[in-house]
Design a protein around this motif. Sequence first.
Motif, mmCIF file in Angstrom:
data_model
loop_
_atom_site.group_PDB
_atom_site.id
_atom_site.type_symbol
_atom_site.label_atom_id
_atom_site.label_comp_id
_atom_site.label_asym_id
_atom_site.label_seq_id
_atom_site.Cartn_x
_atom_site.Cartn_y
_atom_site.Cartn_z
ATOM 1 N N PRO A 43 0.838 -1.270 -0.134
ATOM 2 C CA PRO A 43 0.090 0.028 0.136
ATOM 3 C C PRO A 43 0.963 1.161 0.028
ATOM 4 O O PRO A 43 1.145 1.644 1.142
ATOM 5 C CB PRO A 43 -0.848 -0.218 1.284
ATOM 6 N N VAL A 44 1.198 1.844 -0.965
ATOM 7 C CA VAL A 44 2.051 3.044 -1.246
ATOM 8 C C VAL A 44 1.330 4.128 -1.639
ATOM 9 O O VAL A 44 1.893 5.112 -2.020
ATOM 10 C CB VAL A 44 3.242 2.835 -2.195
ATOM 11 N N GLU A 45 -0.095 4.217 -1.771
ATOM 12 C CA GLU A 45 -0.702 5.330 -1.915
ATOM 13 C C GLU A 45 -1.032 6.111 -0.555
ATOM 14 O O GLU A 45 -1.831 5.432 0.184
ATOM 15 C CB GLU A 45 -1.923 5.200 -3.124
ATOM 16 N N CYS A 46 -0.969 7.401 -0.677
ATOM 17 C CA CYS A 46 -1.106 8.023 0.430
ATOM 18 C C CYS A 46 -1.995 9.543 0.087
ATOM 19 O O CYS A 46 -1.633 10.064 -0.818
ATOM 20 C CB CYS A 46 0.087 8.641 1.221
ATOM 21 N N GLY A 47 -3.081 9.985 0.903
ATOM 22 C CA GLY A 47 -3.438 11.202 0.893
ATOM 23 C C GLY A 47 -4.521 11.325 -0.122
ATOM 24 O O GLY A 47 -5.145 10.404 -0.669
ATOM 25 N N ASP A 48 -4.864 12.692 -0.403
ATOM 26 C CA ASP A 48 -5.870 13.099 -1.302
ATOM 27 C C ASP A 48 -5.512 14.093 -2.396
ATOM 28 O O ASP A 48 -5.006 15.233 -1.850
ATOM 29 C CB ASP A 48 -6.981 13.502 -0.405
ATOM 30 N N ALA A 49 -5.375 13.747 -3.460
ATOM 31 C CA ALA A 49 -4.982 14.689 -4.361
ATOM 32 C C ALA A 49 -5.983 15.845 -4.653
ATOM 33 O O ALA A 49 -5.394 16.790 -5.330
ATOM 34 C CB ALA A 49 -4.693 13.952 -5.697
ATOM 35 N N GLY A 50 -7.168 15.708 -4.318
ATOM 36 C CA GLY A 50 -8.097 16.646 -4.622
ATOM 37 C C GLY A 50 -9.145 16.816 -5.726
ATOM 38 O O GLY A 50 -9.987 17.515 -5.527
ATOM 39 N N PHE A 51 -9.094 15.777 -6.350
ATOM 40 C CA PHE A 51 -9.938 15.357 -7.528
ATOM 41 C C PHE A 51 -11.192 15.169 -6.824
ATOM 42 O O PHE A 51 -12.513 15.781 -7.861
ATOM 43 C CB PHE A 51 -9.691 14.365 -8.323
ATOM 44 N N GLY A 52 -11.456 14.668 -5.603
ATOM 45 C CA GLY A 52 -12.903 14.565 -5.391
ATOM 46 C C GLY A 52 -13.419 15.885 -5.019
ATOM 47 O O GLY A 52 -14.830 15.896 -4.637
ATOM 48 N N ASP A 53 -12.847 16.848 -4.699
ATOM 49 C CA ASP A 53 -13.292 18.282 -4.307
ATOM 50 C C ASP A 53 -13.672 19.102 -5.621
ATOM 51 O O ASP A 53 -14.137 20.154 -5.485
ATOM 52 C CB ASP A 53 -12.171 19.046 -3.483
ATOM 53 N N ILE A 54 -13.539 18.250 -6.663
ATOM 54 C CA ILE A 54 -13.738 19.158 -7.874
ATOM 55 C C ILE A 54 -15.257 18.373 -8.512
ATOM 56 O O ILE A 54 -15.323 17.101 -8.693
ATOM 57 C CB ILE A 54 -12.803 19.153 -9.167
ATOM 58 N N ARG A 55 -16.234 19.325 -8.945
ATOM 59 C CA ARG A 55 -17.565 18.542 -9.314
ATOM 60 C C ARG A 55 -17.970 19.348 -10.377
ATOM 61 O O ARG A 55 -18.255 20.567 -10.165
ATOM 62 C CB ARG A 55 -18.588 18.495 -8.189
ATOM 63 N N PHE A 56 -17.992 18.727 -11.407
ATOM 64 C CA PHE A 56 -18.455 19.391 -12.900
ATOM 65 C C PHE A 56 -19.996 19.629 -12.367
ATOM 66 O O PHE A 56 -20.577 18.658 -11.809
ATOM 67 C CB PHE A 56 -18.435 18.321 -13.978
ATOM 68 N N PRO B 15 3.222 25.146 -20.824
ATOM 69 C CA PRO B 15 2.410 23.930 -20.440
ATOM 70 C C PRO B 15 2.651 23.201 -19.208
ATOM 71 O O PRO B 15 3.929 23.017 -18.758
ATOM 72 C CB PRO B 15 2.682 23.113 -21.817
ATOM 73 N N VAL B 16 1.608 22.534 -18.710
ATOM 74 C CA VAL B 16 1.713 21.534 -17.545
ATOM 75 C C VAL B 16 1.144 20.167 -17.722
ATOM 76 O O VAL B 16 0.152 20.073 -18.465
ATOM 77 C CB VAL B 16 0.836 22.526 -16.541
ATOM 78 N N ILE B 17 1.820 19.241 -17.046
ATOM 79 C CA ILE B 17 1.390 18.013 -16.897
ATOM 80 C C ILE B 17 0.792 17.787 -15.557
ATOM 81 O O ILE B 17 1.619 17.984 -14.749
ATOM 82 C CB ILE B 17 2.489 16.832 -17.397
ATOM 83 N N ALA B 18 -0.344 17.380 -15.342
ATOM 84 C CA ALA B 18 -1.090 17.082 -14.098
ATOM 85 C C ALA B 18 -0.740 15.709 -13.717
ATOM 86 O O ALA B 18 -0.931 15.052 -14.615
ATOM 87 C CB ALA B 18 -2.663 17.417 -14.030
ATOM 88 N N SER B 19 0.044 15.384 -12.635
ATOM 89 C CA SER B 19 0.090 13.875 -12.376
ATOM 90 C C SER B 19 0.328 13.751 -10.798
ATOM 91 O O SER B 19 0.547 14.991 -10.205
ATOM 92 C CB SER B 19 1.308 13.292 -12.982
ATOM 93 N N GLY B 20 0.132 12.776 -10.253
ATOM 94 C CA GLY B 20 0.248 12.612 -8.836
ATOM 95 C C GLY B 20 -1.572 12.127 -8.549
ATOM 96 O O GLY B 20 -2.079 13.165 -8.171
ATOM 97 N N GLY B 21 -1.541 10.744 -8.262
ATOM 98 C CA GLY B 21 -3.003 10.722 -7.826
ATOM 99 C C GLY B 21 -4.261 10.759 -9.005
ATOM 100 O O GLY B 21 -5.264 10.760 -8.520
ATOM 101 N N VAL B 22 -3.711 10.917 -10.066
ATOM 102 C CA VAL B 22 -4.806 10.738 -11.138
ATOM 103 C C VAL B 22 -5.176 9.275 -11.330
ATOM 104 O O VAL B 22 -4.413 8.544 -11.496
ATOM 105 C CB VAL B 22 -4.318 11.357 -12.688
ATOM 106 N N ARG B 23 -6.609 9.012 -11.014
ATOM 107 C CA ARG B 23 -6.866 7.685 -10.735
ATOM 108 C C ARG B 23 -8.125 7.152 -11.801
ATOM 109 O O ARG B 23 -8.469 5.973 -11.899
ATOM 110 C CB ARG B 23 -7.366 7.366 -9.506
ATOM 111 N N SER B 24 -8.276 8.138 -12.772
ATOM 112 C CA SER B 24 -9.403 7.780 -13.574
ATOM 113 C C SER B 24 -9.782 8.628 -14.819
ATOM 114 O O SER B 24 -9.170 9.623 -14.784
ATOM 115 C CB SER B 24 -10.882 7.500 -12.853
ATOM 116 N N GLY B 25 -10.463 8.348 -15.820
ATOM 117 C CA GLY B 25 -10.851 9.168 -16.876
ATOM 118 C C GLY B 25 -11.304 10.571 -16.362
ATOM 119 O O GLY B 25 -11.068 11.757 -16.854
ATOM 120 N N GLY B 26 -12.197 10.270 -15.472
ATOM 121 C CA GLY B 26 -12.963 11.489 -14.696
ATOM 122 C C GLY B 26 -11.723 12.385 -14.198
ATOM 123 O O GLY B 26 -12.014 13.753 -14.178
ATOM 124 N N ASP B 27 -10.745 11.838 -13.343
ATOM 125 C CA ASP B 27 -9.664 12.682 -12.811
ATOM 126 C C ASP B 27 -8.979 13.639 -14.014
ATOM 127 O O ASP B 27 -8.477 14.690 -13.892
ATOM 128 C CB ASP B 27 -8.762 11.960 -12.088
#
Length: 363
Positions: A23-36, A271-283
Amino acid sequence: MADKQRFTSSRKLDHLHICAEEPVECGDAGFGDIRFVHNALPECDMGRIDLSSGFLSHRFSSPLFISAMTGGHPGTTDVNARLARAAEHYGIGIGVGSQRAALENPDLAGTFSVVRDEAPHAFIVANLGAVQLRDHGIEWAERAVSMLDADALAIHLNFLQEAIQPEGDHNATGCFAAIESLCLEFDTPVIVKETGCGISAATARKCWGAGVSAIDIGGWGGTSWAAVESVRASTGKTDHDRRLKELGQDFSTWGIPTVVSLAEVLATGSPVIASGGVRSGGDVAKGVALGADLCGMALPLLKPAMESDAALFRAIDAIHQELTVTMFLTGSARLEDLRKAPMHVIGKTRQMIEKDNPARIRR
Ligand SMILES: Cc1cc2nc3c(=O)[nH]c(=O)nc-3n(C[C@H](O)[C@H](O)[C@H](O)COP(=O)(O)O)c2cc1C
């Protein structure tokens, strides 16, 4: 092979197995706080949604990017080959893991060059640590790029990991100057990349000032290198190993959540690449909607890539399907439309973004 080289190489295999099995995943990247905001009348055809995107003058069939993971041990070649075949098949970009092991021992170059062999048309990003760049200069940067005929070079920043690794390099002085010199002298685009702690607005401004071509934020909330090194230390028997194990656990909460880092960095440039805790197509959709050019995933693609081509292709198909449905339900026929889709930012992410960067949430 000298001991040090053998050690760099075998560490690469340890990392792969620890990441896949522990289990090496920690924390909350914040994608759950974004709602379309749902669009009940989307006025577009889901079958014709266009995922194509651009980054550093290249076109991609989707904004999904395969983040740097591996190479450097003979046992990693198959994983890199599978990831490369996926990049070629889907027309997406791919990064390789740190090339240090193969720069120390050229016999290992095939564990990386297999990526170009399997993905002759893909956008490939070579990878070198900031410490190795400082110590070996442009010569290693050139060798890293030519090993893969790469399109860009990522200089990774991993000082949390270095602080916890028993063999880590604890001296970060001179790394920024090395990046500045590289950007001045090098023809290939340079990407500065974190590996799970994120990049702040202040660091981003320094990097743009040095002349980097892009930033990969590698934010907190996904794979934690503090957690990975803590697991590695737990196999040791000494007091020092026990201390490192605890240190890794303590610092698994360290870092800037991905969504917050993304907002901070985008306020300074692109330009920017977003990465770290991207876990789905929704993210991926959320990262693009916030302004990222590409969204990188490492861990979610590792397990299927260790299994088979079919498993990896299934995983990527699922990500693309989730992205497509998200675009459909926001009425976004193209990524440009998605970038204008209304969204709510809530919770801790809102608080952190508001404090530093109120403009980002008044969209
Ligand atoms: C097994 C593994 C090995 C990695 N090795 C490297 C590396 O050598 N260089 C690098 O820049 N990042 C490396 N990373 C970090 C990833 O590129 C990425 O920044 C990080 O894992 C966060 O993404 P994730 O949460 O999707 O895993 C590695 C990640 C994994 C899972």
